[in-house]
Design a protein around this motif. Structure first.
Motif, PDB file in Angstrom:
ATOM      1  N   ASP A   1       0.814  -1.209   0.000  1.00 42.06           N
ATOM      2  CA  ASP A   1       0.000   0.000   0.000  1.00 42.06           C
ATOM      3  C   ASP A   1       0.850   1.263   0.000  1.00 42.06           C
ATOM      4  O   ASP A   1       0.501   2.259  -0.645  1.00 42.06           O
ATOM      5  N   GLY A   2       1.956   1.232   0.732  1.00 42.04           N
ATOM      6  CA  GLY A   2       2.804   2.413   0.795  1.00 42.04           C
ATOM      7  C   GLY A   2       3.359   2.798  -0.563  1.00 42.04           C
ATOM      8  O   GLY A   2       3.439   3.988  -0.905  1.00 42.04           O
ATOM      9  N   TRP A   3       3.726   1.793  -1.346  1.00 39.55           N
ATOM     10  CA  TRP A   3       4.236   2.076  -2.685  1.00 39.55           C
ATOM     11  C   TRP A   3       3.129   2.562  -3.615  1.00 39.55           C
ATOM     12  O   TRP A   3       3.342   3.466  -4.432  1.00 39.55           O
ATOM     13  N   VAL A   4       1.945   1.979  -3.486  1.00 39.79           N
ATOM     14  CA  VAL A   4       0.830   2.459  -4.308  1.00 39.79           C
ATOM     15  C   VAL A   4       0.563   3.930  -4.005  1.00 39.79           C
ATOM     16  O   VAL A   4       0.373   4.750  -4.915  1.00 39.79           O
ATOM     17  N   ARG A   5       0.544   4.292  -2.731  1.00 38.10           N
ATOM     18  CA  ARG A   5       0.329   5.690  -2.351  1.00 38.10           C
ATOM     19  C   ARG A   5       1.413   6.595  -2.944  1.00 38.10           C
ATOM     20  O   ARG A   5       1.121   7.650  -3.513  1.00 38.10           O
ATOM     21  N   THR A   6       2.665   6.176  -2.824  1.00 41.23           N
ATOM     22  CA  THR A   6       3.770   6.970  -3.365  1.00 41.23           C
ATOM     23  C   THR A   6       3.619   7.192  -4.863  1.00 41.23           C
ATOM     24  O   THR A   6       3.805   8.308  -5.373  1.00 41.23           O
TER      25      THR A   6
ATOM     26  N   SER B   1      -6.469  -1.078  -3.759  1.00 38.19           N
ATOM     27  CA  SER B   1      -5.428  -0.223  -3.203  1.00 38.19           C
ATOM     28  C   SER B   1      -5.405   1.131  -3.892  1.00 38.19           C
ATOM     29  O   SER B   1      -5.244   2.176  -3.250  1.00 38.19           O
TER      30      SER B   1
ATOM     31  N   ARG C   1      -8.299   3.279  -2.596  1.00 36.94           N
ATOM     32  CA  ARG C   1      -8.052   3.760  -1.230  1.00 36.94           C
ATOM     33  C   ARG C   1      -7.147   4.984  -1.204  1.00 36.94           C
ATOM     34  O   ARG C   1      -7.232   5.819  -0.293  1.00 36.94           O
ATOM     35  N   HIS C   2      -6.285   5.108  -2.199  1.00 33.19           N
ATOM     36  CA  HIS C   2      -5.321   6.207  -2.209  1.00 33.19           C
ATOM     37  C   HIS C   2      -5.664   7.276  -3.249  1.00 33.19           C
ATOM     38  O   HIS C   2      -4.798   8.079  -3.624  1.00 33.19           O
TER      39      HIS C   2
ATOM     40  N   VAL D   1       0.814   6.897  -6.758  1.00 29.50           N
ATOM     41  CA  VAL D   1      -0.370   7.707  -7.064  1.00 29.50           C
ATOM     42  C   VAL D   1      -0.075   9.185  -6.824  1.00 29.50           C
ATOM     43  O   VAL D   1      -0.451  10.052  -7.625  1.00 29.50           O
ATOM     44  N   GLU D   2       0.608   9.495  -5.730  1.00 32.35           N
ATOM     45  CA  GLU D   2       0.943  10.892  -5.439  1.00 32.35           C
ATOM     46  C   GLU D   2       1.860  11.490  -6.499  1.00 32.35           C
ATOM     47  O   GLU D   2       1.839  12.703  -6.733  1.00 32.35           O
TER      48      GLU D   2
END
Length: 437
Positions: free
Chosen positions: A247-252, A279, A282-283, A254-255
């Protein structure tokens, strides 16, 4: 300049601020949408009555290895490892330029027949410049809008993308084709050394090209951190699959504006891992969709949309029951979102969001008419659902850049029988060379 006035349809524009569906006319001038509105007056335009149909933006298949069309369905029971063994360890070396041409031609025509107007052709079998040129020619001959994502068979992790060939394609075969753009299908940080991954991303950025890469089956390799630290993740980066990324990588990602393309039917069936859809949502992101390989699954983006929608709803329902002990009282994902994945998000993934994916004035006239009068869709109380529930038989007409490519349920390509014969010959020769026939 040709002018066409489409009347009488329910139109799903996918444009922000507009209704989900509305009864409006569409005026097409040349290759663009000139105007949308009620009761448009254009006496010099060719009128087309589409009463009882639903008009949508052309679908976008953001990830297809079109070069595999000649081996259609041979891997229907393959796992991912069997696919890699038989296709990339066996068939690849036997491809001739003519195999590339006819597979891309037939594959692109099939996409048009299914309502796809824009194709992300992930061509990682460009064995020679002649192979690449033949693949490009197949796309051009079909008349589809495409991003030719140039790649090569899997190679040593320290070998960078062949940039001389990228530049040759930019200056030669791709140049001058209004419907064709170039991108780079790189091995990416999952399958390259960190320094090679960074070099490939930097080369794509210098050329202003979309860079697309595969990732599936677990957490990222060290090359991901190298690309991130170099500041090279951007809206021109497209991650295919993304299955089981933390999830942390997906967030990174996407941002950073990175786009994702899920090929849900293939991912679920072959063992890539859980599709990344949940995922992403969610982000604050969303997937685009592809069908990946005709060797394994059918090349219908609307099928991919339905699979992605049903799978994510299933996961969310299960989570809700586990958390609350009861059924959810509303869907977690809507049909409109699934149609966005197949249109708007696909256009973003291929760097074409300013041209396709929505029905708006000034956009390219890439349009699909779905015959909702058919027994399997009638009565079409919900036009968006009707589109998602449609099949090839319901795709009545397809327009690309203002030109009809399918009318009255018939592809307007003059040599379908010859294309089929050549495709059969190609597939049989390749199967024989693989020892499978």
């Amino acid at each position: 300049m040709s002018r066409t006035l489409l009347r009488g349809a329910q139109v799903i524009t996918m444009a922000p601020g507009r209704p989900d569906a509305e009864c409006v006319d569409i005026l097409v001038e040349g290759d663009r949408i000139a105007m949308i509105g009620e009761d448009l007056d254009a006496p010099d335009a060719e009128p087309v009555d589409l009463t009882g149909r639903v008009v949508i933006p052309g679908l976008v298949n953001a990830h297809l290895h079109t070069w595999q069309t000649g081996l259609r369905s041979v891997g229907a029971d393959w796992t991912l490892m069997e696919y890699l063994t038989h296709l990339h360890g066996g068939a690849v070396q036997h491809y001739r330029p003519d195999d590339m041409y006819v597979s891309n031609l037939a594959g692109a025509l099939n996409q048009i027949n299914c309502g796809t107007t824009t194709l992300g052709d992930w061509c990682h079998n460009s064995l020679t410049p002649e192979h690449a040129d033949a693949a490009v020619e197949g796309l051009v001959r079909a008349g589809i809008r495409a991003v030719f994502l140039h790649g090569t068979p899997y190679r040593d992790p320290d070998l960078p993308h062949p940039l001389a060939e990228t530049d040759r394609l930019l200056d030669g075969p791709v140049r001058g084709h209004a419907l064709l753009t170039l991108g780079m299908a790189v091995q990416g940080p999952q399958y390259s050394s960190p320094s090679t991954a960074v070099a490939d991303f930097r080369a794509a950025a210098e050329r202003g090209l979309v860079v697309s890469l595969h990732q599936s089956g677990g957490g990222p390799a060290p090359g991901w951190e190298a690309v991130r630290d170099a500041g090279l993740f951007s809206p021109h980066t497209n991650v295919v699959h993304g299955s089981d990324l933390p999830d942390g990588w997906v967030r990174t990602l996407v941002e950073a504006g990175v786009t994702f393309t899920s090929t849900p039917e293939n991912e679920l069936g072959q063992g890539h891992g859980t599709p990344v859809t949940g995922s992403l949502l969610r982000h604050g992101g969303a997937p685009s969709l592809g069908t990946d390989v005709d060797t394994v699954v059918p090349g219908k983006v609307l099928t991919a949309a339905r699979v992605a929608l049903a799978h994510q709803r299933s996961l969310d329902h299960a989570q809700h029951r586990q958390t609350t002990g009861t059924f959810a009282d509303r869907p977690s994902v809507t049909a409109k979102q699934a149609l966005e994945w197949a249109t708007v998000e696909g256009a973003k993934a291929l760097g074409l969001a300013d041209r396709v994916g929505r029905v708006e004035s000034g956009m390219q006239a890439d349009l699909v008419a779905v015959d909702s009068r058919a027994l399997n869709l009638w009565p079409a109380h919900n036009p968006i659902a009707a589109v998602l529930h449609s099949d090839i038989a319901n795709i009545e007409a397809v327009m690309i850049a203002g030109r009809w490519r399918k009318r009255d349920h018939v592809l307007l390509h003059p040599d379908i029988a010859e294309v089929k014969d050549r495709l059969l010959d190609s597939g049989q020769r390749l199967l024989h060379a693989m020892g499978a026939a």
